[in-house]
Write an enzyme that holds these catalytic residues in place. Structure first.
Site, short mmCIF file in Angstrom:
data_model
loop_
_atom_site.label_atom_id
_atom_site.label_comp_id
_atom_site.label_asym_id
_atom_site.label_seq_id
_atom_site.Cartn_x
_atom_site.Cartn_y
_atom_site.Cartn_z
CD GLU A 84 87.76 0.98 27.88
OE1 GLU A 84 87.22 1.23 27.06
OE2 GLU A 84 88.44 1.77 29.18
CE LYS A 269 88.37 4.73 24.70
NZ LYS A 269 88.04 4.18 25.83
CG ASP A 285 75.63 4.70 10.91
OD1 ASP A 285 77.01 4.38 11.60
OD2 ASP A 285 75.46 4.72 9.43
CG HIS A 383 90.81 0.39 33.93
ND1 HIS A 383 90.18 -0.02 33.13
CD2 HIS A 383 91.84 -0.38 33.51
CE1 HIS A 383 89.68 -0.08 31.76
NE2 HIS A 383 90.92 -1.20 32.13
P1 NAD Z 1 65.09 3.46 5.89
O1 NAD Z 1 65.44 4.50 5.55
O2 NAD Z 1 65.32 2.48 6.20
O3 NAD Z 1 64.07 4.16 7.15
C1 NAD Z 1 63.36 5.00 7.66
C2 NAD Z 1 61.98 5.26 6.46
O4 NAD Z 1 61.11 3.99 7.27
C3 NAD Z 1 61.73 6.26 6.36
O5 NAD Z 1 61.62 7.25 5.33
C4 NAD Z 1 60.54 6.17 6.15
O6 NAD Z 1 60.32 6.16 4.62
C5 NAD Z 1 59.68 5.39 6.99
N1 NAD Z 1 58.91 5.06 8.27
C6 NAD Z 1 58.41 4.07 8.95
N2 NAD Z 1 57.65 4.26 10.07
C7 NAD Z 1 58.49 5.57 10.43
C8 NAD Z 1 58.32 6.61 11.54
N3 NAD Z 1 58.11 5.97 12.89
N4 NAD Z 1 59.40 7.75 11.73
C9 NAD Z 1 59.99 7.68 10.71
N5 NAD Z 1 59.89 7.01 9.63
C10 NAD Z 1 59.51 5.91 9.53
O7 NAD Z 1 66.11 4.33 7.39
P2 NAD Z 1 67.03 5.32 7.31
O8 NAD Z 1 66.94 5.90 9.15
O9 NAD Z 1 66.74 6.36 6.33
O10 NAD Z 1 68.64 5.62 7.42
C11 NAD Z 1 69.52 4.98 8.15
C12 NAD Z 1 70.35 3.91 7.73
O11 NAD Z 1 71.43 4.36 6.87
C13 NAD Z 1 71.36 3.09 8.19
O12 NAD Z 1 71.78 1.91 8.53
C14 NAD Z 1 72.79 3.96 8.53
O13 NAD Z 1 73.92 3.27 8.62
C15 NAD Z 1 73.10 3.62 6.92
N6 NAD Z 1 73.64 5.05 5.93
C16 NAD Z 1 74.16 6.15 6.44
C17 NAD Z 1 74.88 7.21 6.07
C18 NAD Z 1 75.63 7.81 7.08
O14 NAD Z 1 75.17 8.05 7.87
N7 NAD Z 1 76.10 8.66 6.89
C19 NAD Z 1 74.80 7.55 4.41
C20 NAD Z 1 73.75 5.94 4.00
C21 NAD Z 1 73.51 5.27 5.08
#
Ligand code: NAD
Length: 431
Positions: A84, A269, A285, A383
């Site tokens: 946009e 929005k 996400d 715009h």
């Molecule tokens: P992830 O599991 O890939 O990474 C998180 C992990 O990284 C932690 O559990 C930890 O073990 C490790 N880690 C290493 N360094 C870290 C630090 N400095 N801080 C925190 N953790 C660290 O990812 P996530 O963030 O748990 O999940 C994100 C994904 O889940 C996204 O891709 C999202 O799209 C997806 N998702 C979203 C939903 C929703 O929003 N409803 C549902 C399911 C999945």
């Protein structure tokens, strides 16, 4: 016309280029259309194919950089990925207008997400709730045993809460696990914890666990940013009187959003015009962020504004924004997508909290851009001036013609319409 059948048996087994050929054949696509999919830019076909399923190519959008952002005393260049026009310009313009009072200031929550565990079939829901609370320490420990890396980085399960809700399927005990996700968005981390402790929760309550999933209504992970805009900064002339009038107009526009969900939806929005494009640029996400933002705008109130605007005793405009900001720098797409990595590097941030405050500040600036334009010249003037290049391309302008037609249209007094742009192009070509 839609295709004859959407059943593509074995499609997932094909290579990316074979999938494209198959689609070209069944949907009658031109070679140019197929080629558009295959020019993958910074995201290689292999990387794309690993990210999601049934990949046939990639889709490009512009990355525009919003300038002038000073947040907590530090300067930021902020990447936006969106289609946009005028959004990046408006954010950059508004970000400049709070420099006199030091720019944006943040005050974010710790990065605590909620995981929900749904328990049904408890004979005595109140007693079940009580036994969950009694076993809190044990449940917290079980959660933390699953993710030692998160704990090592200073995160982990912080608290367990439980409440009873009445539903069409009868009463349910809903457990919330509160998890500090540090630099992760946290969905995988939280879901894993919720699934891990579910059997123990069943044992404690005598009920049956059904859902174990993160909540995107991340009320414990709010990003908060505020800024002060002086009257002189609100107008290009620096005239304080005119600036005060603009501030009054902004406040009236805000009060409209505060009182009316129809307006508040569009108002929000406009805020997401900044937040979602930065989320995309940084591999986040954005659906999680969008759903969290809008549900928070209706949380324990009628759907309303995500920002708050008021005038201080000196006549300055004071703006603030508060919304859930579930973002991460580990996990998700941010580590996989090369452009997301470049965009995060441009921001110079090293924590999820850093990204959250940048996104909230940009949302606040974007909101002011819309309110200020609406309360003064109207939204279309700015715009359309920026959109006119797209209109010139739609009219068939090529190469230099695009900018010449756009410049001539901007100099016009009349309304910028597609027909007027086509006439200007025809005129240019006849000269
Ligand atoms: P992830 O599991 O890939 O990474 C998180 C992990 O990284 C932690 O559990 C930890 O073990 C490790 N880690 C290493 N360094 C870290 C630090 N400095 N801080 C925190 N953790 C660290 O990812 P996530 O963030 O748990 O999940 C994100 C994904 O889940 C996204 O891709 C999202 O799209 C997806 N998702 C979203 C939903 C929703 O929003 N409803 C549902 C399911 C999945």
């Amino acid at each position: 016309m839609p295709v004859d059948s959407s059943r593509l048996e074995g499609f997932y087994k094909l290579s990316v280029s074979e999938r494209r050929e198959k689609l070209a054949e069944i949907a009658g696509l031109t070679p140019e259309q197929v080629e558009a999919w295959s020019s993958s830019g910074e995201l290689s076909e292999d990387a794309a194919d690993r990210m999601i399923e049934n990949v046939v190519g990639t889709y490009s959008l512009p990355i525009g950089i919003a300038t002038n952002f000073v947040i907590d005393g530090e300067h930021y260049l902020i990447p936006f990925v969106l289609e946009e026009p005028s959004v990046v310009a408006a954010a950059s313009n508004m970000a400049k207008r709070c420099h006199a009072k030091g720019g944006f200031t943040s005050n974010n929550d710790e990065p605590v997400m909620i995981g929900q565990i749904q328990i049904v079939g408890c004979e005595d829901p109140e007693a079940a709730r009580g036994s969950i609370m009694a076993a809190k320490a044990e449940l917290v420990d079980s959660c933390n045993e699953v993710d030692p890396i998160l704990v090592k980085f200073g995160g982990g399960c912080r608290d367990i809460r439980a409440r009873i809700i009445e539903t069409e399927s009868g009463p349910m005990v809903i457990v919330h696990i509160l998890v500090d996700c540090r630099d992760a968005m946290g969905a995988n981390a939280v879901n894993t914890m919720a699934e891990t402790i579910a059997p123990k929760v069943e044992e404690i309550t005598g009920g049956t666990v059904i859902l174990r999933i993160i909540s995107n209504l991340a009320v414990h992970r709010l990003a908060r940013v505020s800024a002060v805009f002086t009257p002189a900064e609100m107008v290009n002339s620096g005239d304080v009187g005119q600036g005060s009038d603009v501030i009054d107009g902004v406040l009236q526009a805000y009060h409209f959003a505060k009182a009316d969900p129809f307006r508040a939806t569009t108002h929000n929005k406009g805020i997401m015009n900044a937040i979602s494009p930065i989320a995309i640029a940084c591999g986040q996400d954005w659906r999680a962020i969008e759903s969290g933002a809008h549900s928070f705008a209706a949380h324990e109130r009628t759907y309303g504004s995500l920002t708050h605007w008021e005038k201080d005793s000196e006549g300055n405009l004071v703006g603030s924004i508060e919304l859930p900001m579930a973002v991460g720098l580990v996990g998700g797409a941010v580590r996989v997508h090369p452009a997301a990595q470049a965009n995060v590097a441009l921001l110079g941030i090293s924590s999820a909290n850093g990204l959250a405050k940048v996104m909230a500040a940009a949302g606040l600036a974007q909101n002011l851009g819309a309110l200020r334009a609406l309360a003064t010249v109207g939204i279309q003037a700015g715009h359309m001036k920026l959109h006119v290049r797209n209109m010139a391309v739609t009219a068939g302008a090529e190469g230099e013609e695009v900018d010449i037609v756009a410049a001539r249209m901007r100099a016009h007094d009349g309304r910028i319409t597609q027909k007027a742009v086509e006439e200007e192009l025809a005129k240019l070509r006849s000269e």
